[in-house]
Write a protein that holds these residues in place. Structure first.
Motif, PDB file in Angstrom:
ATOM      1  N   MET A 285       0.824  -1.212   0.000  1.00  0.00           N
ATOM      2  CA  MET A 285       0.000   0.000   0.000  1.00  0.00           C
ATOM      3  C   MET A 285       0.860   1.267   0.000  1.00  0.00           C
ATOM      4  O   MET A 285       0.334   2.369   0.057  1.00  0.00           O
ATOM      5  CB  MET A 285      -0.917   0.002   1.226  1.00  0.00           C
ATOM      6  CG  MET A 285      -1.882  -1.163   1.278  1.00  0.00           C
ATOM      7  SD  MET A 285      -2.747  -1.275   2.878  1.00  0.00           S
ATOM      8  CE  MET A 285      -3.710   0.228   2.835  1.00  0.00           C
ATOM      9  N   GLY A 286       2.191   1.091  -0.015  1.00  0.00           N
ATOM     10  CA  GLY A 286       3.094   2.240   0.001  1.00  0.00           C
ATOM     11  C   GLY A 286       3.405   2.755   1.392  1.00  0.00           C
ATOM     12  O   GLY A 286       3.940   3.851   1.545  1.00  0.00           O
TER      13      GLY A 286
ATOM     14  N   ASP B 193      -5.302   7.046   4.322  1.00  0.00           N
ATOM     15  CA  ASP B 193      -4.241   6.044   4.455  1.00  0.00           C
ATOM     16  C   ASP B 193      -4.388   5.281   5.763  1.00  0.00           C
ATOM     17  O   ASP B 193      -4.243   4.059   5.806  1.00  0.00           O
ATOM     18  CB  ASP B 193      -2.852   6.696   4.423  1.00  0.00           C
ATOM     19  CG  ASP B 193      -2.512   7.318   3.080  1.00  0.00           C
ATOM     20  OD1 ASP B 193      -2.965   6.800   2.038  1.00  0.00           O
ATOM     21  OD2 ASP B 193      -1.779   8.337   3.087  1.00  0.00           O
ATOM     22  N   VAL B 194      -4.656   6.001   6.847  1.00  0.00           N
ATOM     23  CA  VAL B 194      -4.811   5.370   8.164  1.00  0.00           C
ATOM     24  C   VAL B 194      -6.024   4.439   8.160  1.00  0.00           C
ATOM     25  O   VAL B 194      -5.952   3.315   8.674  1.00  0.00           O
ATOM     26  CB  VAL B 194      -4.914   6.431   9.285  1.00  0.00           C
ATOM     27  CG1 VAL B 194      -5.302   5.792  10.609  1.00  0.00           C
ATOM     28  CG2 VAL B 194      -3.601   7.187   9.425  1.00  0.00           C
ATOM     29  N   ALA B 195      -7.120   4.876   7.561  1.00  0.00           N
ATOM     30  CA  ALA B 195      -8.319   4.034   7.488  1.00  0.00           C
ATOM     31  C   ALA B 195      -8.049   2.771   6.672  1.00  0.00           C
ATOM     32  O   ALA B 195      -8.423   1.657   7.087  1.00  0.00           O
ATOM     33  CB  ALA B 195      -9.485   4.820   6.894  1.00  0.00           C
ATOM     34  N   ASP B 196      -7.390   2.935   5.524  1.00  0.00           N
ATOM     35  CA  ASP B 196      -7.061   1.778   4.686  1.00  0.00           C
ATOM     36  C   ASP B 196      -6.110   0.829   5.419  1.00  0.00           C
ATOM     37  O   ASP B 196      -6.269  -0.392   5.365  1.00  0.00           O
ATOM     38  CB  ASP B 196      -6.428   2.223   3.368  1.00  0.00           C
ATOM     39  CG  ASP B 196      -7.407   2.975   2.466  1.00  0.00           C
ATOM     40  OD1 ASP B 196      -8.634   2.874   2.684  1.00  0.00           O
ATOM     41  OD2 ASP B 196      -6.927   3.661   1.533  1.00  0.00           O
ATOM     42  N   ALA B 197      -5.112   1.392   6.106  1.00  0.00           N
ATOM     43  CA  ALA B 197      -4.156   0.577   6.856  1.00  0.00           C
ATOM     44  C   ALA B 197      -4.850  -0.161   7.990  1.00  0.00           C
ATOM     45  O   ALA B 197      -4.549  -1.337   8.251  1.00  0.00           O
ATOM     46  CB  ALA B 197      -3.031   1.456   7.400  1.00  0.00           C
ATOM     47  N   THR B 198      -5.793   0.490   8.656  1.00  0.00           N
ATOM     48  CA  THR B 198      -6.533  -0.155   9.740  1.00  0.00           C
ATOM     49  C   THR B 198      -7.291  -1.369   9.214  1.00  0.00           C
ATOM     50  O   THR B 198      -7.248  -2.454   9.818  1.00  0.00           O
ATOM     51  CB  THR B 198      -7.518   0.842  10.401  1.00  0.00           C
ATOM     52  OG1 THR B 198      -6.761   1.948  10.917  1.00  0.00           O
ATOM     53  CG2 THR B 198      -8.315   0.195  11.514  1.00  0.00           C
TER      54      THR B 198
ATOM     55  N   VAL C  95      -4.372   2.348  14.652  1.00  0.00           N
ATOM     56  CA  VAL C  95      -3.386   2.642  13.619  1.00  0.00           C
ATOM     57  C   VAL C  95      -3.265   4.149  13.543  1.00  0.00           C
ATOM     58  O   VAL C  95      -4.265   4.863  13.528  1.00  0.00           O
ATOM     59  CB  VAL C  95      -3.794   2.045  12.249  1.00  0.00           C
ATOM     60  CG1 VAL C  95      -2.786   2.424  11.170  1.00  0.00           C
ATOM     61  CG2 VAL C  95      -3.920   0.525  12.349  1.00  0.00           C
ATOM     62  N   THR C  96      -2.033   4.629  13.510  1.00  0.00           N
ATOM     63  CA  THR C  96      -1.778   6.061  13.562  1.00  0.00           C
ATOM     64  C   THR C  96      -0.597   6.415  12.672  1.00  0.00           C
ATOM     65  O   THR C  96       0.117   5.527  12.197  1.00  0.00           O
ATOM     66  CB  THR C  96      -1.524   6.489  15.025  1.00  0.00           C
ATOM     67  OG1 THR C  96      -1.397   7.893  15.079  1.00  0.00           O
ATOM     68  CG2 THR C  96      -0.281   5.839  15.585  1.00  0.00           C
ATOM     69  N   SER C  97      -0.386   7.706  12.497  1.00  0.00           N
ATOM     70  CA  SER C  97       0.809   8.147  11.783  1.00  0.00           C
ATOM     71  C   SER C  97       1.983   8.130  12.745  1.00  0.00           C
ATOM     72  O   SER C  97       1.810   8.017  13.962  1.00  0.00           O
ATOM     73  CB  SER C  97       0.599   9.548  11.206  1.00  0.00           C
ATOM     74  OG  SER C  97       0.412  10.473  12.245  1.00  0.00           O
ATOM     75  N   ARG C  98       3.158   8.289  12.217  1.00  0.00           N
ATOM     76  CA  ARG C  98       4.388   8.203  13.006  1.00  0.00           C
ATOM     77  C   ARG C  98       4.437   9.242  14.114  1.00  0.00           C
ATOM     78  O   ARG C  98       4.902   8.985  15.203  1.00  0.00           O
ATOM     79  CB  ARG C  98       5.576   8.373  12.057  1.00  0.00           C
ATOM     80  CG  ARG C  98       6.888   8.156  12.694  1.00  0.00           C
ATOM     81  CD  ARG C  98       7.983   8.114  11.634  1.00  0.00           C
ATOM     82  NE  ARG C  98       9.226   7.867  12.297  1.00  0.00           N
ATOM     83  CZ  ARG C  98       9.942   8.791  12.899  1.00  0.00           C
ATOM     84  NH1 ARG C  98       9.542  10.033  12.895  1.00  0.00           N
ATOM     85  NH2 ARG C  98      11.055   8.488  13.511  1.00  0.00           N
TER      86      ARG C  98
ATOM     87  N   LEU D 179      -3.229  -2.776  20.677  1.00  0.00           N
ATOM     88  CA  LEU D 179      -2.217  -2.917  19.641  1.00  0.00           C
ATOM     89  C   LEU D 179      -2.151  -1.599  18.881  1.00  0.00           C
ATOM     90  O   LEU D 179      -3.128  -1.195  18.250  1.00  0.00           O
ATOM     91  CB  LEU D 179      -2.566  -4.060  18.688  1.00  0.00           C
ATOM     92  CG  LEU D 179      -1.715  -4.167  17.423  1.00  0.00           C
ATOM     93  CD1 LEU D 179      -0.235  -4.360  17.761  1.00  0.00           C
ATOM     94  CD2 LEU D 179      -2.233  -5.290  16.536  1.00  0.00           C
ATOM     95  N   ARG D 180      -1.003  -0.920  18.985  1.00  0.00           N
ATOM     96  CA  ARG D 180      -0.791   0.345  18.271  1.00  0.00           C
ATOM     97  C   ARG D 180       0.199   0.111  17.149  1.00  0.00           C
ATOM     98  O   ARG D 180       1.290  -0.418  17.385  1.00  0.00           O
ATOM     99  CB  ARG D 180      -0.260   1.420  19.211  1.00  0.00           C
ATOM    100  CG  ARG D 180      -1.268   1.916  20.200  1.00  0.00           C
ATOM    101  CD  ARG D 180      -0.703   3.026  21.093  1.00  0.00           C
ATOM    102  NE  ARG D 180      -1.656   3.385  22.117  1.00  0.00           N
ATOM    103  CZ  ARG D 180      -1.727   2.782  23.305  1.00  0.00           C
ATOM    104  NH1 ARG D 180      -0.888   1.819  23.617  1.00  0.00           N
ATOM    105  NH2 ARG D 180      -2.634   3.155  24.183  1.00  0.00           N
ATOM    106  N   VAL D 181      -0.188   0.525  15.961  1.00  0.00           N
ATOM    107  CA  VAL D 181       0.667   0.400  14.789  1.00  0.00           C
ATOM    108  C   VAL D 181       0.842   1.797  14.208  1.00  0.00           C
ATOM    109  O   VAL D 181      -0.144   2.456  13.866  1.00  0.00           O
ATOM    110  CB  VAL D 181       0.040  -0.540  13.730  1.00  0.00           C
ATOM    111  CG1 VAL D 181       0.907  -0.616  12.490  1.00  0.00           C
ATOM    112  CG2 VAL D 181      -0.202  -1.926  14.317  1.00  0.00           C
ATOM    113  N   ALA D 182       2.086   2.247  14.119  1.00  0.00           N
ATOM    114  CA  ALA D 182       2.385   3.551  13.513  1.00  0.00           C
ATOM    115  C   ALA D 182       2.909   3.311  12.104  1.00  0.00           C
ATOM    116  O   ALA D 182       3.777   2.455  11.892  1.00  0.00           O
ATOM    117  CB  ALA D 182       3.414   4.315  14.338  1.00  0.00           C
ATOM    118  N   VAL D 183       2.369   4.073  11.145  1.00  0.00           N
ATOM    119  CA  VAL D 183       2.760   3.943   9.745  1.00  0.00           C
ATOM    120  C   VAL D 183       3.192   5.301   9.199  1.00  0.00           C
ATOM    121  O   VAL D 183       2.843   6.346   9.754  1.00  0.00           O
ATOM    122  CB  VAL D 183       1.608   3.366   8.884  1.00  0.00           C
ATOM    123  CG1 VAL D 183       1.250   1.953   9.316  1.00  0.00           C
ATOM    124  CG2 VAL D 183       0.377   4.254   8.933  1.00  0.00           C
TER     125      VAL D 183
END
Length: 164
Positions: free
Chosen positions: A24-25, A56-61, A83-86, A42-46
């Motif tokens: 997804m880039g 992007d966050v919604a798609d990543a989630t 899921v969040t940004s960096r 569970l926290r995931v930073a992208v």
């Protein structure tokens, strides 16, 4: 859960989600699993070049949720996925972090002591070039113990006029 087991779980989660998110880039910047009562968070930073949008966050989630649903990595205990940004407060630890923050003001603590505060002019695989007191200074990443972006309020862009 022991620290070693938490680390192994975190590493396995990252391994499971990194590929699909990369398609997804997006880069996985951090994975944290935190106990919260009988649940876990569970926290995931992208992140990605150009920054992460809410879409992007919604798609990543959705993608992380799908991958985890198809895996046994989270086990049977319930969890909440975030899921969040960096985030601007995360340290700059990889060349891509420096590249993605070009023209931002950073504060770097050096391995041998002292600090450098400057604006990122460019970054390459093993060093960053900072503007420090109107002078370019190349600093090898190996010489940097810790670096963070500095928040600037009311900063005028280089091409902004003083007569606004």
């Amino acid at each position: 859960m022991s620290s070693a087991k938490q680390d192994a779980t975190r590493d396995r989660i990252e391994a499971e989600i990194a590929g699909p998110l990369n398609v997804m880039g997006l880069d996985v910047e951090a994975v944290e699993v935190t106990p919260a009562g009988k649940r876990r968070v569970l926290r995931v930073a992208v992140d990605k070049d150009g920054g992460v949008t809410l879409d992007d966050v919604a798609d990543a989630t959705r993608e992380v949720s799908r991958v985890l649903d198809e895996s046994d990595v989270m086990g049977e205990l319930p969890y909440t996925l975030e899921v969040t940004s960096r985030g601007v407060d995360r340290p700059l630890t990889l060349p891509r972090h420096w590249r993605r923050n070009a023209d931002r003001l950073v504060k770097a603590t050096l391995v041998e002591g002292g600090e450098v505060v400057g604006r990122i002019l460019s970054s390459i695989e093993d060093a960053v070039t900072l503007e420090v007191d109107e002078t370019s200074r190349e600093v090898p990443y190996a010489d940097i113990a810790r670096a963070t972006v500095q928040i600037e309020f009311n900063r005028k862009k280089r091409n902004d006029s003083e007569d606004v």
